[in-house]
Design a protein around this motif. Structure first.
Motif, PDB file in Angstrom:
ATOM      1  N   SER A  30      29.907  61.517  25.554  1.00 12.26           N
ATOM      2  CA  SER A  30      29.908  60.139  26.036  1.00 12.26           C
ATOM      3  C   SER A  30      31.078  59.951  26.991  1.00 12.26           C
ATOM      4  CB  SER A  30      29.998  59.138  24.880  1.00 12.26           C
ATOM      5  OG  SER A  30      31.235  59.260  24.207  1.00 12.26           O
ATOM      6  N   GLY A  31      30.959  58.965  27.861  1.00 12.70           N
ATOM      7  CA  GLY A  31      32.011  58.672  28.825  1.00 12.70           C
ATOM      8  C   GLY A  31      32.150  57.178  29.008  1.00 12.70           C
ATOM      9  N   GLU A  32      32.801  56.776  30.108  1.00 15.88           N
ATOM     10  CA  GLU A  32      32.965  55.354  30.365  1.00 15.88           C
ATOM     11  C   GLU A  32      32.843  55.091  31.862  1.00 15.88           C
ATOM     12  OE1 GLU A  32      37.602  54.229  30.848  1.00 15.88           O
ATOM     13  OE2 GLU A  32      36.999  54.747  28.798  1.00 15.88           O
ATOM     14  N   LEU A  33      32.460  53.856  32.181  1.00 16.76           N
ATOM     15  CA  LEU A  33      32.309  53.417  33.559  1.00 16.76           C
ATOM     16  C   LEU A  33      33.366  52.352  33.851  1.00 16.76           C
ATOM     17  CD1 LEU A  33      30.724  53.241  36.262  1.00 16.76           C
ATOM     18  CD2 LEU A  33      29.308  51.474  35.159  1.00 16.76           C
ATOM     19  N   ARG A  34      34.141  52.583  34.912  1.00 17.10           N
ATOM     20  CA  ARG A  34      35.111  51.594  35.370  1.00 17.10           C
ATOM     21  C   ARG A  34      34.582  51.009  36.671  1.00 17.10           C
ATOM     22  NH1 ARG A  34      40.963  54.607  34.163  1.00 17.10           N
ATOM     23  NH2 ARG A  34      40.716  54.669  31.874  1.00 17.10           N
ATOM     24  N   LEU A  35      34.130  49.767  36.581  1.00 11.67           N
ATOM     25  CA  LEU A  35      33.443  49.122  37.690  1.00 11.67           C
ATOM     26  C   LEU A  35      34.354  48.098  38.357  1.00 11.67           C
ATOM     27  CD1 LEU A  35      30.704  48.633  39.207  1.00 11.67           C
ATOM     28  CD2 LEU A  35      30.223  46.886  37.463  1.00 11.67           C
ATOM     29  N   LYS A  36      34.316  48.100  39.694  1.00 11.42           N
ATOM     30  CA  LYS A  36      35.051  47.118  40.482  1.00 11.42           C
ATOM     31  C   LYS A  36      34.056  46.411  41.390  1.00 11.42           C
ATOM     32  CE  LYS A  36      38.694  45.315  42.779  1.00 11.42           C
ATOM     33  NZ  LYS A  36      39.744  44.456  42.187  1.00 11.42           N
ATOM     34  N   VAL A  37      33.990  45.080  41.310  1.00 12.43           N
ATOM     35  CA  VAL A  37      33.087  44.278  42.131  1.00 12.43           C
ATOM     36  C   VAL A  37      33.912  43.587  43.212  1.00 12.43           C
ATOM     37  CG1 VAL A  37      31.380  42.427  42.159  1.00 12.43           C
ATOM     38  CG2 VAL A  37      31.554  43.927  40.165  1.00 12.43           C
ATOM     39  N   THR A  38      33.499  43.768  44.480  1.00 13.69           N
ATOM     40  CA  THR A  38      34.235  43.178  45.595  1.00 13.69           C
ATOM     41  C   THR A  38      33.293  42.430  46.530  1.00 13.69           C
ATOM     42  OG1 THR A  38      34.008  45.077  47.102  1.00 13.69           O
ATOM     43  CG2 THR A  38      35.835  45.137  45.511  1.00 13.69           C
ATOM     44  N   ASP A  39      33.878  41.573  47.366  1.00 20.24           N
ATOM     45  CA  ASP A  39      33.116  40.923  48.432  1.00 20.24           C
ATOM     46  C   ASP A  39      33.160  41.827  49.670  1.00 20.24           C
ATOM     47  OD1 ASP A  39      35.578  40.633  49.634  1.00 20.24           O
ATOM     48  OD2 ASP A  39      35.731  38.482  49.272  1.00 20.24           O
ATOM     49  N   PRO A  40      32.529  41.430  50.787  1.00 21.59           N
ATOM     50  CA  PRO A  40      32.516  42.305  51.975  1.00 21.59           C
ATOM     51  C   PRO A  40      33.905  42.623  52.518  1.00 21.59           C
ATOM     52  CG  PRO A  40      30.811  40.639  52.153  1.00 21.59           C
ATOM     53  CD  PRO A  40      31.630  40.269  50.971  1.00 21.59           C
ATOM     54  N   HIS A  41      34.926  41.837  52.148  1.00 18.00           N
ATOM     55  CA  HIS A  41      36.277  42.070  52.644  1.00 18.00           C
ATOM     56  C   HIS A  41      37.117  42.890  51.660  1.00 18.00           C
ATOM     57  CE1 HIS A  41      35.360  39.232  55.824  1.00 18.00           C
ATOM     58  NE2 HIS A  41      34.989  38.353  54.912  1.00 18.00           N
ATOM     59  N   GLY A  42      36.510  43.340  50.553  1.00 15.79           N
ATOM     60  CA  GLY A  42      37.225  44.155  49.584  1.00 15.79           C
ATOM     61  C   GLY A  42      37.987  43.378  48.542  1.00 15.79           C
ATOM     62  N   LEU A  43      37.825  42.067  48.490  1.00 18.80           N
ATOM     63  CA  LEU A  43      38.492  41.253  47.480  1.00 18.80           C
ATOM     64  C   LEU A  43      37.664  41.218  46.200  1.00 18.80           C
ATOM     65  CD1 LEU A  43      39.641  38.261  49.735  1.00 18.80           C
ATOM     66  CD2 LEU A  43      40.966  40.290  49.040  1.00 18.80           C
ATOM     67  N   GLY A  44      38.350  41.196  45.054  1.00 18.51           N
ATOM     68  CA  GLY A  44      37.655  41.191  43.772  1.00 18.51           C
ATOM     69  C   GLY A  44      36.868  39.920  43.545  1.00 18.51           C
ATOM     70  N   VAL A  45      35.694  40.059  42.907  1.00 12.03           N
ATOM     71  CA  VAL A  45      34.806  38.925  42.645  1.00 12.03           C
ATOM     72  C   VAL A  45      34.447  38.918  41.155  1.00 12.03           C
ATOM     73  CG1 VAL A  45      32.553  37.893  43.108  1.00 12.03           C
ATOM     74  CG2 VAL A  45      33.835  38.993  44.961  1.00 12.03           C
ATOM     75  N   LYS A  46      34.587  37.780  40.507  1.00  7.08           N
ATOM     76  CA  LYS A  46      34.134  37.651  39.130  1.00  7.08           C
ATOM     77  C   LYS A  46      32.615  37.610  39.111  1.00  7.08           C
ATOM     78  CE  LYS A  46      34.955  35.124  34.849  1.00  7.08           C
ATOM     79  NZ  LYS A  46      35.713  34.034  34.200  1.00  7.08           N
ATOM     80  N   ALA A  47      31.988  38.467  38.302  1.00  6.06           N
ATOM     81  CA  ALA A  47      30.529  38.595  38.334  1.00  6.06           C
ATOM     82  C   ALA A  47      30.007  39.011  36.970  1.00  6.06           C
ATOM     83  CB  ALA A  47      30.118  39.630  39.394  1.00  6.06           C
ATOM     84  N   SER A  48      28.713  38.777  36.756  1.00  3.27           N
ATOM     85  CA  SER A  48      28.027  39.269  35.566  1.00  3.27           C
ATOM     86  C   SER A  48      27.411  40.625  35.893  1.00  3.27           C
ATOM     87  CB  SER A  48      26.953  38.288  35.105  1.00  3.27           C
ATOM     88  OG  SER A  48      25.959  38.137  36.097  1.00  3.27           O
ATOM     89  N   VAL A  49      27.479  41.540  34.938  1.00  2.00           N
ATOM     90  CA  VAL A  49      27.011  42.908  35.135  1.00  2.00           C
ATOM     91  C   VAL A  49      26.027  43.254  34.027  1.00  2.00           C
ATOM     92  CG1 VAL A  49      27.668  45.336  35.296  1.00  2.00           C
ATOM     93  CG2 VAL A  49      29.187  43.560  36.219  1.00  2.00           C
ATOM     94  N   THR A  50      24.878  43.796  34.419  1.00  2.00           N
ATOM     95  CA  THR A  50      23.901  44.309  33.455  1.00  2.00           C
ATOM     96  C   THR A  50      23.817  45.815  33.614  1.00  2.00           C
ATOM     97  OG1 THR A  50      22.627  42.267  33.557  1.00  2.00           O
ATOM     98  CG2 THR A  50      21.539  44.187  32.621  1.00  2.00           C
ATOM     99  N   LEU A  51      24.021  46.530  32.510  1.00  3.33           N
ATOM    100  CA  LEU A  51      24.000  47.991  32.508  1.00  3.33           C
ATOM    101  C   LEU A  51      22.828  48.445  31.661  1.00  3.33           C
ATOM    102  CD1 LEU A  51      25.842  50.284  33.631  1.00  3.33           C
ATOM    103  CD2 LEU A  51      26.941  50.329  31.391  1.00  3.33           C
ATOM    104  N   SER A  52      21.908  49.234  32.257  1.00  2.00           N
ATOM    105  CA  SER A  52      20.682  49.644  31.554  1.00  2.00           C
ATOM    106  C   SER A  52      20.468  51.136  31.708  1.00  2.00           C
ATOM    107  CB  SER A  52      19.459  48.905  32.111  1.00  2.00           C
ATOM    108  OG  SER A  52      19.609  47.512  31.997  1.00  2.00           O
ATOM    109  N   GLY A  53      20.201  51.787  30.601  1.00  2.00           N
ATOM    110  CA  GLY A  53      19.843  53.205  30.603  1.00  2.00           C
ATOM    111  C   GLY A  53      18.692  53.426  29.652  1.00  2.00           C
ATOM    112  N   GLU A  54      17.482  53.546  30.170  1.00  2.00           N
ATOM    113  CA  GLU A  54      16.306  53.666  29.305  1.00  2.00           C
ATOM    114  C   GLU A  54      16.329  54.967  28.512  1.00  2.00           C
ATOM    115  OE1 GLU A  54      14.431  51.404  28.613  1.00  2.00           O
ATOM    116  OE2 GLU A  54      14.486  49.958  30.239  1.00  2.00           O
ATOM    117  N   ALA A  55      16.763  56.074  29.145  1.00  2.00           N
ATOM    118  CA  ALA A  55      16.807  57.347  28.429  1.00  2.00           C
ATOM    119  C   ALA A  55      17.810  57.299  27.288  1.00  2.00           C
ATOM    120  CB  ALA A  55      17.148  58.477  29.392  1.00  2.00           C
ATOM    121  N   ALA A  56      18.923  56.597  27.496  1.00  2.00           N
ATOM    122  CA  ALA A  56      19.953  56.466  26.468  1.00  2.00           C
ATOM    123  C   ALA A  56      19.697  55.287  25.538  1.00  2.00           C
ATOM    124  CB  ALA A  56      21.325  56.307  27.116  1.00  2.00           C
ATOM    125  N   GLN A  57      18.632  54.512  25.803  1.00  2.00           N
ATOM    126  CA  GLN A  57      18.302  53.338  25.000  1.00  2.00           C
ATOM    127  C   GLN A  57      19.488  52.375  24.926  1.00  2.00           C
ATOM    128  OE1 GLN A  57      16.850  56.150  21.788  1.00  2.00           O
ATOM    129  NE2 GLN A  57      15.347  54.538  21.550  1.00  2.00           N
TER     130      GLN A  57
END
Length: 782
Positions: A30-57
């Motif tokens: 197992s591992g981990e994902l470090r996600l960064k969400v930015t706008d077109p100018h590279g600034l951080g944006v607060k957002a909702s994230v959905t992570l789905s892996g059907e093979a991993a259920q």
């Protein structure tokens, strides 16, 4: 009935000091994902994230912080769809691969909604993992949350038992592919190898579990000691900023009531979670007779968890858990008439500390340390028959593990060590109240007291190699075991998978060499010369570890990108095959072994993860198990000793030899807020050893009643088939922003069939499954 273990911590003041000095690590592969969400100018944006892996259920809904960052941990290796949404921006969808224990860094750049007419990327998570060489199944949070109700003490066991290859015996005693006493629960990276069934241990409430990963073949080399089945239990919580929590209230038949509360607070790089649950019921164990005499229980669990990321390279965590169960042992007819009352209690305290350090983009080190105290007690009143029994036993355990993961090109290396030190204590005494039930010469009183030290060490190395459409796994493990015997073993683990993209097919095969240590429940009592005073005819043999060779071949196929079908053939050959037996007519069990066992079978599972409004699965298992005499370890008294001595050859059916087992569930989403589900399970029946003679049948009727005896096919020597149907319905009462409430109703055994699990088995007594029952569960999250 099986026995417990446990005892309170006297060293709790020192626990906090020691925990701060050591660390821990997570699940295998197992591992981990470090996600960064930015706008077109590279600034951080607060957002909702959905992570789905059907093979991993796996399906998770996350929220970034104000800087647009989020970390998703304990992700099984595989492909994941990442969907990001934020007001004023177009949705973002892409695929991310998690193939290393090292963190995967990913930046999602959002586009302004006014200038975008479509999604930036469209991607769907595949149903197959082309690199999976193991026969593993995963149970995700959605399945755990929407599961059918369970009686207290068995919610995790019920989830595991729905997977192929698992069989229930007694009161939720789990048996993977015909193995007895060979299941380990790896809780947040720490292996618990003692018996965790309601009769012998305490249960971690499913509400406190995020996911389960279940292995019955292709078991990673980092796991040993108990190899029948490995269940990885992840209780970690994603670090959401601010205050969050969940409250669950439930009740139903048999006077059952449950309550669970979780509170979690995240700030900066810190997260603190505290949870507690408690339950009451009038039907805790599966009783030996229809009437469900003396079967009350109380259970409780308290846990706290603190995690801190000191930097992007250093993470520390600490977990404290306290659990207990108190219950009455169900009576048979004669015991109830006499007024017998047997009380059991089980107390467990666990402390776990963890530390992780990332040295480079290729190297990660993890350490963990656990201290645990476990105590069990059994008391009987003066009316108990045929024996008044008392027991107090337990152990104190210290466990240390260190691992290093190294990623380079096609290779994912992992190596590490384990050290486990346990001090055992056993006290047992009895008074015979019905001498007619025992062999002549059995003493009226008996007492035993003993101490022992269990010392186990191991080291392992494993590699996962990806070569185009081929994947290879190779591991080597060394174990040292020292309790009553001193033994070493080297165990290779091998696996291979081939992916056929045009056919949406993965074929895999694996070999596991198993070195399995004996169960330590009452092992000192069974091995002591003191027990020779119980009967002039005694066999007392040393208990040695079991050595086995496990083989599996199978395939997984995606059908029209909607269905996932998996089928496996397996074979297990074991020497010094482990089982358990009862001491006289007490509720105290102890380990025994036979010369060898041969177990083979096939499994299949058809899953519909999501199709329109439907989801569900059906699983099937076929198992044939033969055990070969003579006995090679354990304690046998009186006529049992005579039979064991005379039977130097031959075989009998494994006590978990249930040829056909089926589980299934189909769910339909009525509306966005309401759903219904139908479920069912079938078992063709376990073996029994009662002779098909008029006298044996009459004695059984007098002891258990005619309704129970009618559920036995004496001519075949098996319990008659069981069938139980269930129905569930759920509705989201309120869902707004972060607050949501759900109400769920369940009906179990709708057909109200009298299902008998065991009947006077060779090494177990009766177990009657619950009749029709009802439950209602209210969940609120914020």
């Amino acid at each position: 009935m099986r026995a417990h273990r446990v005892q309170p911590l006297r060293w709790l003041p020192q626990l906090g000091i020691v925990l701060l000095a050591f660390p821990l690590y997570g699940q295998s592969n197992s591992g981990e994902l470090r996600l960064k969400v930015t706008d077109p100018h590279g600034l951080g944006v607060k957002a909702s994230v959905t992570l789905s892996g059907e093979a991993a259920q796996l399906h998770r809904s996350l929220m970034t912080d104000d800087a647009g960052t989020i970390t998703a941990r304990n992700l099984p290796f595989g492909s994941y769809q990442v969907k990001v949404e934020s007001g004023g921006f177009s949705p973002f969808v892409d695929m991310v691969e998690i193939r290393s224990a090292l963190p995967t860094e990913y930046v999602a750049t959002l586009s302004i909604a006014a200038t975008s007419t479509a999604l930036d990327v469209t991607a769907e998570s595949p149903l197959l993992d082309p690199n999976r060489t193991t026969s593993s199944n995963r149970i995700d949070p959605e399945t755990i949350t929407g599961r059918a109700a369970s009686l207290p003490g068995r919610s995790l066991s019920d989830l595991v038992n729905s997977e192929p290859g698992w069989v229930y015996e007694g009161s939720a005693n789990l048996h993977p592919r015909g193995s007895e006493y060979q299941t380990q629960f790896v809780v947040d990276g720490v292996p618990l190898t003692d018996n965790r069934s309601p009769t012998s241990g305490v249960d971690i409430e499913s509400e406190d579990v995020d996911s389960l990963t279940i292995y019955t073949a292709g078991i990673p080399a980092e796991y040993g000691r108990k190899m029948g089945g490995v269940v990885e239990v992840d209780t970690s919580k994603d670090n959401h900023p601010g205050l969050h929590g969940r409250v669950v209230l439930a009740g139903g038949s048999f006077g059952t009531a449950n309550a669970y509360v979780l509170t979690q607070y995240g700030w900066g790089r810190n997260a603190l979670a505290v949870n507690a649950d408690s339950a009451l019921t009038d039907r805790y164990l599966n009783p030996p007779v229809l009437q469900n005499f003396t079967n009350k229980a109380t259970t409780a669990d308290f846990a706290s968890r603190y995690d801190r990321d000191f930097s992007n390279h250093d993470r520390f965590g600490i977990i404290l858990r306290r659990e207990f169960s108190k219950f009455l042992v169900p009576n048979e007819q004669i015991q109830q008439s006499a007024g017998q009352l047997e009380h059991r209690d089980d107390f467990e305290t666990i402390g776990i500390a963890s530390y992780q350090h990332i040295f480079s983009e290729r190297l990660l080190a993890d350490f963990r340390f656990m201290m645990r105290s476990d105590n069990v007690g059994l008391t009987s009143n003066a009316q108990s028959t045929p024996i008044i029994a008392f027991q107090h036993r337990g152990f104190r355990e210290q466990y240390l593990k260190g691992t290093a993961s190294y990623h380079r090109g096609r290779h994912e290396f992992k190596a590490g060590f384990e050290a486990d030190f346990s001090n055992l204590r056993e006290d047992f005494s009895d008074i015979v109240t019905d001498p007619a039930q025992f062999d002549p010469g059995t003493p009226a009183n008996f007492r035993f007291s003993g101490h022992g030290r269990d010392r186990e060490q191991s080291a392992f190395a494993q590699d996962l190699i990806r070569l185009g459409k081929w994947t290879f796994s190779a591991g080597l493990r060394w174990d040292h075991y020292q309790l009553l015997v001193n033994q070493n073993a080297v165990s290779p683990r091998l696996g291979v998978a081939r992916y056929f993209k045009s056919a949406n097919l993965v074929i895999h095969a694996s070999y596991d060499r198993a070195f399995q240590t004996p169960a330590f429940e009452n092992i000192l009592l069974a091995s002591s010369p003191t027990v020779e005073s119980l009967n002039p005819n005694v066999i007392r043999l040393s208990l040695r570890p079991s050595l086995g060779n496990y083989y599996e071949v199978g395939l997984t196929k995606s059908i029209v990108d909607r269905l996932r079908f998996e089928v496996n053939y397996f074979r297990r050959d074991s020497g010094n095959y482990a089982d358990d037996d009862l001491l006289l007519n007490t509720a105290v069990s102890f380990p025994i072994t036979f010369r060898k066992a041969s177990i083979y079978g096939a499994e299949g599972k058809l899953e519909l993860p999501h199709w329109r409004r439907f989801s569900g699965f059906v699983s099937y298992s076929y198992i044939v198990g033969s055990v070969y005499l003579p006995v090679t370890g354990g304690l046998f008294l009186g006529s049992d000793a005579t039979n064991a001595f005379n039977q130097t050859g031959g075989r009998f059916w494994d006590s978990q030899d249930q040829r056909n087992t089926i589980h299934g569930r189909l769910r339909y989403q009525l509306t966005n807020r309401a759903w219904i589900a139908l479920s069912g399970e079938y078992g063709s029946g376990l073996p029994t050893q009662v002779d098909n003679t008029p006298q044996e049948v009459q004695d059984a009727i007098a002891q258990y009643g005619p309704a129970i005896v009618d559920r036995v096919n004496f001519a075949r020597g098996r319990v008659k088939p069981s069938l139980s149907m269930g129905a569930s319905a759920g509705v989201d009462l309120w869902k707004h922003d972060r607050i949501a409430t759900r109400l769920q109703a369940d009906v179990q055994n709708v057909n109200n069939r009298l299902n008998l699990i065991n009947f006077a088995g060779l090494f177990s007594g009766n177990a009657v499954a619950p009749p029709r029952s009802y439950s209602l569960r209210l969940q609120a999250s914020f």
